[in-house]
Design an enzyme around this catalytic site. Structure first.
Site, short mmCIF file in Angstrom:
data_model
loop_
_atom_site.label_atom_id
_atom_site.label_comp_id
_atom_site.label_asym_id
_atom_site.label_seq_id
_atom_site.Cartn_x
_atom_site.Cartn_y
_atom_site.Cartn_z
N ASP A 85 36.86 0.51 35.57
CA ASP A 85 36.36 0.46 36.95
C ASP A 85 34.85 0.38 37.00
OD1 ASP A 85 36.33 3.22 36.05
OD2 ASP A 85 35.89 3.80 38.12
N GLU A 180 37.12 6.19 36.35
CA GLU A 180 36.13 7.09 35.75
C GLU A 180 34.96 7.32 36.68
OE1 GLU A 180 32.53 8.15 33.27
OE2 GLU A 180 32.86 6.48 34.65
N ASP A 203 30.42 4.24 26.09
CA ASP A 203 29.96 4.19 27.49
C ASP A 203 28.52 4.64 27.59
OD1 ASP A 203 30.00 3.87 30.24
OD2 ASP A 203 31.10 5.73 30.64
#
Length: 415
Positions: A85, A180, A203
């Site tokens: 997302d 997330e 990330d």
């Protein structure tokens, strides 16, 4: 064996960012938006196309997949995780990625909005990328590098492993999560099904970053019940809940304990929304610190501020609710130093200088660590998150691919 890779990370990244996967914090469903599954379904197809037979999308929008071990050694099962997302802060629809080859250090402009400028004077990491190929959006949307750079790196690494049997590694689990960005990313992860011993979220931002420490995080909700009466007859009677809420926010320190006045290991109290009227009002806060004791101290201070304000409104009442969000992953990851050591060695072998640090925020790995999967965060080459200035370096994404592969080789060698 030196790696000689034909990278697919850029073509994957350009494909993925054009799929709108924005999550929605106001939605009750999980995942919060069905469109996140559009990318997840594509990832499953691509994984299966590599020969990863068990790749699948579950009912909650999670992608699970396995790269089988190709060594006789007993190697811990390692998971690599990224989220599909993008943030609600900025549009993720109709993203037009632009690849600016051989960046020369100048200010980058955007064709769809001349007011958007990516200035290396304002983005120190960009100033370090002269000669790199820089990817941006066109000026009206975010890019989606957070976290599709990580998704693309994991996908490329999986492709490399499936096509280069000479790279020895243990069993690798892949996990792609929805939601997330709105704090729900691992709400329905099946840890037993995942079956991994240790993990890494991919990330992170700058090249070489490895973060094994995050904020601990709580939310605080203050609900105020005021005294409402017709304003024409309100003298001596009206106690506006909205004004009480405004007084609480105004009473917070101006020179400390806020995001705009803190850095490093300093925590904060941050009001994120205020809504209501004369009769009722609600303030939502996020509380952050690296130490749980300090987190509780910040909450106690906020309660003192509230109590001080309420003394001036004797007929009104206020509720104070604390909700745990996540805890500093260091409390778990620190028990397994080999997780960080092996990743740092993997970076060195990938030609990357490790930079161990802390996150002034949290990742899926924060909660996964407390769910039984110790899970620090490694870089993906994603910068200026959640904004129209968001950008990524192709060379950094390729370095992330090498780091994933080399880290797996280190785990295999040291087992």
């Amino acid at each position: 064996m030196a790696l000689n890779l034909s990278y697919t990370v850029l073509e994957r990244f350009l494909r993925y960012v054009q799929i709108d996967t924005q999550s929605d914090p106001s939605a009750e469903a999980f995942p919060s938006t069905e469109k996140q599954k559009d990318l997840s379904r594509l990832l499953v197809q691509e994984l299966q196309g590599m020969g990863i037979a068990d790749a699948h999308l579950d009912e909650y929008g999670y992608v699970y997949a396995t790269v089988p071990a190709n060594t006789d050694k007993e190697v811990p099962v390692i998971c690599f995780c990224s989220h599909v997302d993008t943030a609600p802060d900025c549009s993720g629809a109709n993203v037009k990625p632009l690849v600016r080859k051989n960046y020369d250090g100048s200010v980058l402009t955007f064709p769809d909005d001349p007011n958007v400028r990516l200035d290396p004077a304002q983005h120190p990491e960009l100033a370090r990328k002269i000669g790199h190929d820089i990817v941006t959006a066109s000026g009206t949307t975010l890019l989606g590098a957070d976290n599709k750079a990580g998704v693309a790196a994991i996908m490329d690494a999986a492709w490399q492993l499936m096509n280069n049997p000479g790279i020895k590694h243990g069993k690798v689990r892949i996990l792609f999560t929805p939601d997330e960005e709105i704090g729900r990313g691992v709400d329905h992860v099946d840890i037993k099904k995942l079956g991994a011993d240790f993990g890494y979220t991919v990330d992170g931002e700058r090249l070489g970053s490895l973060e094994d420490e995050t904020f601990s995080a709580d939310a605080v909700t203050i609900d105020i019940q005021g005294v409402s009466i017709h304003p024409g007859f309100a003298k001596g009677k009206l106690e506006s809940a909205l004004k009480i809420a405004a007084d609480v926010v105004a009473a917070l320190p101006k020179d400390r304990l806020s995001p705009e006045t803190t850095s490093g290991k300093e925590g904060f109290i941050h009001p994120v929304s205020l809504q209501g009227g004369a009769e009722q009002a609600q303030i939502s806060f996020i509380i952050r610190d690296f130490e749980d004791a300090q987190l509780q101290a910040h909450e106690a201070f906020l309660k003192e501020v509230l109590d001080g304000v309420m003394k001036h409104y004797p007929n009104s009442h206020a509720g104070f609710k604390v909700t745990e969000q996540y805890r500093n992953m260091k409390q778990v990851v620190g028990q397994y130093p080999q997780i960080v050591d092996n990743a740092m060695e993997g970076m060195r072998r990938a030609g990357v200088e490790p930079q161990r640090g802390s996150i002034r925020g949290g990742t899926d790995g924060s909660r996964l660590s407390f769910m039984g999967l110790p899970c620090p965060n490694i870089f993906a080459g994603e910068y200026a998150f959640h904004s129209r200035e968001e950008w990524s370096s192709v060379q950094d994404m390729e370095a992330a691919v090498r780091t994933i592969i080399e880290t797996l080789r280190v785990w295999e060698e040291r087992s």
